[in-house]
Scaffold this motif. Sequence first.
Motif, short mmCIF file in Angstrom:
data_model
loop_
_atom_site.label_atom_id
_atom_site.label_comp_id
_atom_site.label_asym_id
_atom_site.label_seq_id
_atom_site.Cartn_x
_atom_site.Cartn_y
_atom_site.Cartn_z
N ALA A 29 44.15 58.08 48.31
CA ALA A 29 45.07 58.43 47.23
C ALA A 29 44.39 58.12 45.90
N TYR A 30 44.50 59.05 44.96
CA TYR A 30 43.82 58.96 43.68
C TYR A 30 44.82 59.15 42.53
N PRO A 31 44.57 58.52 41.40
CA PRO A 31 45.41 58.78 40.24
C PRO A 31 45.17 60.20 39.73
N ALA A 32 46.09 60.68 38.92
CA ALA A 32 46.05 62.09 38.51
C ALA A 32 45.93 62.24 37.00
N ILE A 33 45.35 63.36 36.60
CA ILE A 33 45.24 63.75 35.20
C ILE A 33 45.77 65.18 35.07
N ILE A 34 46.72 65.37 34.18
CA ILE A 34 47.11 66.72 33.79
C ILE A 34 46.12 67.17 32.72
N TYR A 35 45.39 68.23 32.99
CA TYR A 35 44.34 68.69 32.08
C TYR A 35 44.80 69.99 31.40
N THR A 43 39.81 79.08 31.59
CA THR A 43 38.52 79.77 31.54
C THR A 43 37.50 79.02 32.40
N ALA A 44 36.31 79.60 32.52
CA ALA A 44 35.25 78.92 33.28
C ALA A 44 34.89 77.56 32.70
N PRO A 45 34.76 77.40 31.36
CA PRO A 45 34.48 76.05 30.85
C PRO A 45 35.57 75.04 31.16
N ILE A 46 36.82 75.45 31.14
CA ILE A 46 37.92 74.54 31.48
C ILE A 46 37.84 74.15 32.95
N ALA A 47 37.56 75.11 33.82
CA ALA A 47 37.43 74.81 35.24
C ALA A 47 36.30 73.81 35.49
N ARG A 48 35.18 74.00 34.80
CA ARG A 48 34.05 73.06 34.97
C ARG A 48 34.42 71.67 34.46
N MET A 122 45.10 64.91 29.57
CA MET A 122 43.90 65.16 28.80
C MET A 122 43.91 66.61 28.36
N GLY A 123 43.36 66.91 27.21
CA GLY A 123 43.33 68.30 26.80
C GLY A 123 42.45 68.53 25.60
N VAL A 124 42.10 69.80 25.38
CA VAL A 124 41.25 70.21 24.27
C VAL A 124 41.97 71.23 23.42
#
Length: 247
Positions: A29-35, A43-48, A122-124
Amino acid sequence: MIIQTEIVDLATPTGTMRTYVYRPQAEGAYPAIIYYSEIFQQTAPIARSAAIMAGHGFVVLVPEVFHELNPIGTVLAYDDEGKNKGNADKFAKPLESHDSDVVAMYEFLQQQTYCTGNVGAMGVCIGGHLAYRAAINPNIKAACCLYATDIHSGTLPSQPGGDSLTRTKEISGELMMIWGKQDPHVPDEGRFLIHQNLIDSKVHFSWHEFNAAHAFMRDEGLDRYDPELALTVYKMAVDLFRKTLLA
């Protein structure tokens, strides 16, 4: 850490929200991040970027932030047409609808055996704002907000008194605010306003400004991308979430 990916479609009060899940392959079990993505969605950069965070031992959810306004699976291009559509979506969706999206993702995570139940955000760009906004929810223990737009201006649609700057005092988790000083979308006076508001609201936060442009994390479009700084910021984000979500 090797990761795996899957797609889930979550029910929200404003419609089905496609959400992309990145998580470690190893059992446990791992903690989670909403990105949260930029206005262009996943997009591809977000997926990476999401994969990088998941590879450090997190369950990462990437929601389609404007799911109400586009067909499922929509990804906008990094061009003028995509930018215009994304900006229109940004001003069409009330902030309260993002709040209910947070609830849907949090409740989903609580039902998954691979998640500890501890959740950060987390977000950009606009996603940095949405991570900040997510932290208003008391279940979000930490947020890493990268060059977050539209917080200082209060221009995104919301109910009276419901803009994110006004509601900062409701944040109980830890924030990490990261900025590029050469970012025209958040000028000096905008950053100063946010900084003072966090102090006045007695939020637990750290503040980091770098000599960088807007979207310096995006590994597509080399006029802005700063690879060395991006690595530094990923490490800062991982350290924040390990401190706040593994306790």
